[in-house]
Design an enzyme around this catalytic site. Structure first.
Site, short mmCIF file in Angstrom:
data_model
loop_
_atom_site.label_atom_id
_atom_site.label_comp_id
_atom_site.label_asym_id
_atom_site.label_seq_id
_atom_site.Cartn_x
_atom_site.Cartn_y
_atom_site.Cartn_z
N TYR A 180 43.57 31.79 48.47
CA TYR A 180 42.28 31.85 48.46
C TYR A 180 41.49 30.49 47.85
CZ TYR A 180 42.34 36.37 50.63
OH TYR A 180 42.36 37.54 51.48
N SER A 203 37.71 42.11 55.98
CA SER A 203 36.53 41.65 56.84
C SER A 203 35.84 43.13 57.34
CB SER A 203 37.00 40.73 57.93
OG SER A 203 35.71 40.06 58.42
#
Length: 285
Positions: free
Chosen positions: A53, A207
């Site tokens: 990330y 998500s």
């Protein structure tokens, strides 16, 4: 907030996904730290991150470093289970690649330990299968990290049912979590969720609010969630997360956030109870 169990650790039922704070469109550091602090204040005790990330090639682990800094500056930071991942790479050109080799995973784990500033990582997850490396070799490396005490618990991400069973066997029954994409707009991991429920393994939807645009516009999959949200006087996002929690006691969504108000709204889903009729409507939508 409701709670869930990941291995031998009890966490708030709603976690925080750290990815939006470190990739494209990321905010400045002060807002990110405020977001993490807002999550902790709202009862979040599970934060998901990964060494991949980041945005630029020279900042591997950006999100891990950010999370560690935010936790160190909050009075309840030590109470958080930090889940990180290894096996994904970002070359810096916007793409995502894989390296599931045992050598890379062990080196990645050592680097994550340093960035997080811990002696053992709470939950370490194999990020994504590498088609060039036998899955058993990748998971075998995670098993060695577990046996060596470098990580306290082991999980896998983006895995299918056969890979989940294989990983659990390789880990000697010590697989504690599976992190797959799951949302009203993306339900193809229902089989994995059911298997986790059967095996008593935590299922961490990533998500979970996928299908909602950056502008907050709702995709068609969210229409029934919006209607029920109006009934309860809450956001469709809260209804979505409450629906996931109602599917199984092993589910612990990790919605991504980069604003304090966003994670506060998501965390409130841990206190929302849907009726049986509402759940049935949403599950069939």
């Amino acid at each position: 907030m409701q709670t869930r169990r990941i291995g031998d650790v009890e966490v708030g039922a709603i976690g925080l996904g750290g990815m939006p704070m470190s990739i494209e469109g990321r905010p400045d550091e002060s807002r990110s730290i405020a977001t993490v602090h807002a999550a902790l204040d709202a009862g979040v005790t599970l934060i998901d991150t990964a060494d991949a990330y980041h945005l630029h090639a020279d900042e591997v682990g950006h999100n891990e470093t950010l999370i560690a800094k935010a936790l160190a500056s909050h009075e309840r930071g030590a109470d958080v289970l930090v889940a990180t991942k290894g096996g994904h790479l970002r070359p810096g050109d916007g793409s995502w690649t894989q390296d599931g080799s045992p050598r890379h995973l062990k080196e990645a784990c050592e680097a994550s330990l340093r960035r997080l500033g811990v002696e053992a990582i709470g939950l370490y997850q194999f990020h994504r299968p590498d088609p060039r490396i036998p899955y058993a070799e990748s998971v075998g490396a995670v098993r060695e990290l577990l046996d060596e005490g470098k990580i306290r618990m082991a999980g896998v991400s983006n895995a299918d049912p056969d890979q989940i069973r294989q990983a659990n066997e390789i880990l000697g029954g010590r697989l504690v979590s599976v992190q797959n994409q799951f949302s009203p707009a993306f339900r193809s991991s229902e089989a994995e969720l059911r298997l986790c429920d059967e095996l008593g393994i935590a299922f961490l939807p990533w998500s979970p609010l996928g299908g909602i645009t950056r502008a907050g516009e709702l995709g068609s999959a969210y229409a029934p969630f919006a209607r029920i949200g109006e009934t309860h006087g809450v956001s469709p996002q809260q209804v979505c997360l409450a629906w996931m929690l109602a599917k199984s006691p092993v589910v612990a969504p990790i919605p991504g956030a980069s604003r304090p108000e966003t994670i506060r709204d998501s965390a409130a889903a841990g206190e929302l109870t849907l009726t049986d009729e509402e759940f049935a409507q949403l599950d069939a939508a």
